[in-house]
Design a protein around this motif. Structure first.
Motif, PDB file in Angstrom:
ATOM      1  N   GLU A   1       0.821  -1.175   0.060  1.00  0.00           N
ATOM      2  CA  GLU A   1       0.134   0.088  -0.002  1.00  0.00           C
ATOM      3  C   GLU A   1       0.799   1.256  -0.097  1.00  0.00           C
ATOM      4  OE1 GLU A   1      -3.944   1.813   2.272  1.00  0.00           O
ATOM      5  OE2 GLU A   1      -2.719   0.121   3.208  1.00  0.00           O
ATOM      6  N   ALA A   2       1.538   1.522  -0.865  1.00  0.00           N
ATOM      7  CA  ALA A   2       2.504   2.548  -1.327  1.00  0.00           C
ATOM      8  C   ALA A   2       1.605   3.972  -1.036  1.00  0.00           C
ATOM      9  CB  ALA A   2       3.247   2.616  -2.622  1.00  0.00           C
ATOM     10  N   ARG A   3       2.431   4.897  -0.480  1.00  0.00           N
ATOM     11  CA  ARG A   3       1.586   6.088  -0.330  1.00  0.00           C
ATOM     12  C   ARG A   3       2.047   7.168  -1.395  1.00  0.00           C
ATOM     13  NH1 ARG A   3      -2.339   5.215   3.171  1.00  0.00           N
ATOM     14  NH2 ARG A   3      -1.490   4.518   5.584  1.00  0.00           N
TER      15      ARG A   3
ATOM     16  N   ASN B   1      -1.713  11.917   2.628  1.00  0.00           N
ATOM     17  CA  ASN B   1      -2.483  11.610   3.470  1.00  0.00           C
ATOM     18  C   ASN B   1      -4.165  11.612   3.068  1.00  0.00           C
ATOM     19  OD1 ASN B   1      -0.828  11.367   5.774  1.00  0.00           O
ATOM     20  ND2 ASN B   1      -0.569  13.632   5.956  1.00  0.00           N
ATOM     21  N   ALA B   2      -4.179  11.680   1.757  1.00  0.00           N
ATOM     22  CA  ALA B   2      -5.490  11.688   1.018  1.00  0.00           C
ATOM     23  C   ALA B   2      -5.842  10.164   0.792  1.00  0.00           C
ATOM     24  CB  ALA B   2      -5.513  12.490  -0.058  1.00  0.00           C
ATOM     25  N   PRO B   3      -7.186   9.752   0.982  1.00  0.00           N
ATOM     26  CA  PRO B   3      -7.687   8.386   0.532  1.00  0.00           C
ATOM     27  C   PRO B   3      -7.178   8.155  -0.826  1.00  0.00           C
ATOM     28  CG  PRO B   3      -9.343   9.715   1.648  1.00  0.00           C
ATOM     29  CD  PRO B   3      -8.346  10.700   1.145  1.00  0.00           C
TER      30      PRO B   3
ATOM     31  N   GLN C   1       8.143  18.504  -3.462  1.00  0.00           N
ATOM     32  CA  GLN C   1       7.471  17.973  -2.178  1.00  0.00           C
ATOM     33  C   GLN C   1       8.720  17.175  -1.412  1.00  0.00           C
ATOM     34  OE1 GLN C   1       4.600  18.461  -1.166  1.00  0.00           O
ATOM     35  NE2 GLN C   1       4.157  19.578  -3.235  1.00  0.00           N
ATOM     36  N   GLU C   2       8.810  17.425  -0.268  1.00  0.00           N
ATOM     37  CA  GLU C   2       9.653  16.836   0.657  1.00  0.00           C
ATOM     38  C   GLU C   2       9.077  15.725   1.374  1.00  0.00           C
ATOM     39  OE1 GLU C   2      12.750  17.564   0.868  1.00  0.00           O
ATOM     40  OE2 GLU C   2      12.700  19.632  -0.321  1.00  0.00           O
ATOM     41  N   LEU C   3       9.754  14.800   1.880  1.00  0.00           N
ATOM     42  CA  LEU C   3       9.274  13.650   2.758  1.00  0.00           C
ATOM     43  C   LEU C   3       8.520  13.986   3.842  1.00  0.00           C
ATOM     44  CD1 LEU C   3      12.216  10.943   2.742  1.00  0.00           C
ATOM     45  CD2 LEU C   3      10.015  10.761   1.624  1.00  0.00           C
ATOM     46  N   ARG C   4       7.189  13.660   3.949  1.00  0.00           N
ATOM     47  CA  ARG C   4       6.085  13.962   5.126  1.00  0.00           C
ATOM     48  C   ARG C   4       5.862  12.451   5.678  1.00  0.00           C
ATOM     49  NH1 ARG C   4       2.319  17.649   2.033  1.00  0.00           N
ATOM     50  NH2 ARG C   4       4.150  18.100   0.850  1.00  0.00           N
ATOM     51  N   GLU C   5       5.169  12.924   6.955  1.00  0.00           N
ATOM     52  CA  GLU C   5       4.738  11.732   7.665  1.00  0.00           C
ATOM     53  C   GLU C   5       3.501  11.100   6.854  1.00  0.00           C
ATOM     54  OE1 GLU C   5       5.738  10.405  10.412  1.00  0.00           O
ATOM     55  OE2 GLU C   5       7.350  11.770  10.717  1.00  0.00           O
ATOM     56  N   ALA C   6       3.501   9.886   6.804  1.00  0.00           N
ATOM     57  CA  ALA C   6       2.307   9.245   5.902  1.00  0.00           C
ATOM     58  C   ALA C   6       1.864   7.890   6.891  1.00  0.00           C
ATOM     59  CB  ALA C   6       3.102   8.462   4.760  1.00  0.00           C
ATOM     60  N   GLY C   7       1.806   8.108   8.220  1.00  0.00           N
ATOM     61  CA  GLY C   7       1.195   7.398   8.906  1.00  0.00           C
ATOM     62  C   GLY C   7       2.164   6.379   9.486  1.00  0.00           C
ATOM     63  N   GLY C   8       2.214   6.025  10.819  1.00  0.00           N
ATOM     64  CA  GLY C   8       3.382   4.765  11.437  1.00  0.00           C
ATOM     65  C   GLY C   8       4.596   5.486  11.173  1.00  0.00           C
ATOM     66  N   GLU C   9       5.499   4.405  10.636  1.00  0.00           N
ATOM     67  CA  GLU C   9       6.964   4.704  10.491  1.00  0.00           C
ATOM     68  C   GLU C   9       6.960   4.933   8.890  1.00  0.00           C
ATOM     69  OE1 GLU C   9       9.239   1.467  11.687  1.00  0.00           O
ATOM     70  OE2 GLU C   9       8.197   1.313  13.560  1.00  0.00           O
ATOM     71  N   ARG C  10       5.987   5.729   8.175  1.00  0.00           N
ATOM     72  CA  ARG C  10       6.017   5.697   6.876  1.00  0.00           C
ATOM     73  C   ARG C  10       6.309   7.297   6.431  1.00  0.00           C
ATOM     74  NH1 ARG C  10       1.536   2.233   4.352  1.00  0.00           N
ATOM     75  NH2 ARG C  10       2.502   2.763   2.538  1.00  0.00           N
ATOM     76  N   ARG C  11       7.009   7.367   5.301  1.00  0.00           N
ATOM     77  CA  ARG C  11       7.287   8.759   4.796  1.00  0.00           C
ATOM     78  C   ARG C  11       6.922   8.816   3.238  1.00  0.00           C
ATOM     79  NH1 ARG C  11       9.507   8.111   9.431  1.00  0.00           N
ATOM     80  NH2 ARG C  11       9.348  10.061  11.033  1.00  0.00           N
ATOM     81  N   ALA C  12       6.547   9.720   2.835  1.00  0.00           N
ATOM     82  CA  ALA C  12       6.253  10.008   1.340  1.00  0.00           C
ATOM     83  C   ALA C  12       6.392  11.460   0.923  1.00  0.00           C
ATOM     84  CB  ALA C  12       5.163   9.263   0.980  1.00  0.00           C
TER      85      ALA C  12
END
Length: 351
Positions: free
Chosen positions: A263-265, A340-342, A323-334
């Motif tokens: 489930e890639a962000r 963070n959009a569905p 775009q810089e890396l940002r929090e994507a939930g848990g230990e993930r960044r994208a």
């Protein structure tokens, strides 16, 4: 090659985009690494990585995204035309500021590399046992040639080859056997970190599976860190603990390997994942899909997000805003404005 490091202001406690360190310092920490060829062509752009002892980090991306340049940069194996800035901290010591003698001591012993294409990495006119023994003799001057050759035979057995194959020349071995020789050579001086650059390239699927299981077992037995580089997201998800996805010289997504694959962000991560079939998964009814277009020329990168010309969900702002890396939930960044959009129902199929 002259390495250059740059700092601006006080040293941060952790690299941008990476989790805060906990406990002992990592085996390897890369901070804001940039590699530029000829002074103008950026092959690696501000990459941050962290590898703990015993951890397996996968780096994925298409050809030309900077994976191999990054691998070679970690041990300063790039040509003199490459300029490196940032920090590469191996056991807390910056590789980029090491004097030549110290760097020579670190290669093979502190960190070693399994080069892409074993046939081209082995010397065709020397027996493989002598090639494995060479770094042993160079790093331990008290070792005799006989002892080094004996150790070479032991290493061959460790990677699943008879010790007698030490007398063979590279052309007398199969592709899988040559790759095992390269792994044995990488283990010769008991390094704490192994960098495997496309270790299963040009091997059939059965041999690929054997090599991957061998690498996993060696990492577990010896508690070494592993960086495995590949374009195959499925292989990395099955082999590694964490996964970093690169595009146009930058990390655009990172997190637990299986989560990134499933489930890639980032739209590019989803496109890479969609390019591989999920055998036995009844929920996966669609055929693998390719990604239209080609990676950008590093000498002429597009403005804004470098992926936006190929992105199926790009916004107008993506053409102008990086775009810089940002929090994507848990230990993930994208590195995506929509992180963070569905996810759209057809995101995999359109990618």
């Amino acid at each position: 090659m002259t390495a250059t490091t740059t700092t601006t202001g006080p040293e941060p406690s952790a690299s941008p985009g990476l989790p805060e360190p906990v406990g002992d310092p990592p085996l390897l920490e890369v901070r804001n690494l940039t590699v530029t060829y000829g002074g103008t062509v950026p092959a690696v752009r501000g990459v941050d990585l962290r590898v703990e002892a015993g951890q397996k980090l996968g780096i994925a991306g298409e050809s030309g995204c900077g994976k191999s340049t990054l691998a070679l940069a970690l041990l300063r194996l790039l040509p003199a035309t490459a300029k490196l800035t940032g920090e590469i901290l191996l056991d807390g010591e910056d590789v980029l500021t090491m004097k030549w003698g110290r760097l020579r001591a670190v290669r093979w012993a502190g960190a070693s590399i399994v080069f892409q294409g074993a046939m081209h990495s082995l010397n065709a006119v020397h027996r493989v046992g002598d090639q494995i023994a060479e770094p042993i003799l160079l790093h331990n001057t008290k070792t005799t040639p006989a002892a080094a050759r004996k150790r070479a035979g032991e290493l061959l057995e460790q990677v699943g080859l008879p010790a007698a194959r030490a007398q063979a020349y590279p052309h007398e071995l199969s592709g899988g056997q040559r790759q095992r020789v390269m792994i044995a050579m990488a283990l010769a001086c008991d390094p704490r970190l192994i960098i495997a650059d496309e270790p299963t390239t040009a091997l059939d699927v059965m041999i690929q599976a054997q090599i991957l299981r061998l690498i996993e077992q060696l990492v577990a037995d010896q508690d070494v860190g592993l960086i495995m580089i590949s374009h195959d997201l499925a292989v990395l998800a099955d082999t590694c603990d964490r996964l970093s996805v690169m595009y146009a010289g930058r990390v655009v997504e990172e997190g637990p390997a299986r989560q990134v694959y499933a489930e890639a962000r980032h739209p590019y991560g989803r496109a890479l994942s969609a390019a591989f079939p999920r055998i036995g998964d009844p929920a996966s009814r669609r055929a693998p899909r390719g990604l239209p277009g080609d990676p950008p020329d590093p000498a002429a990168l597009p403005g804004g997000c470098t992926f936006h010309p190929r992105c199926p969900v790009a916004l107008d702002s993506c053409a102008t805003e990086d775009q810089e890396l940002r929090e994507a939930g848990g230990e993930r960044r994208a590195a995506c404005v929509l992180v963070n959009a569905p996810a759209a129902d057809d995101s995999r199929s359109t990618a």
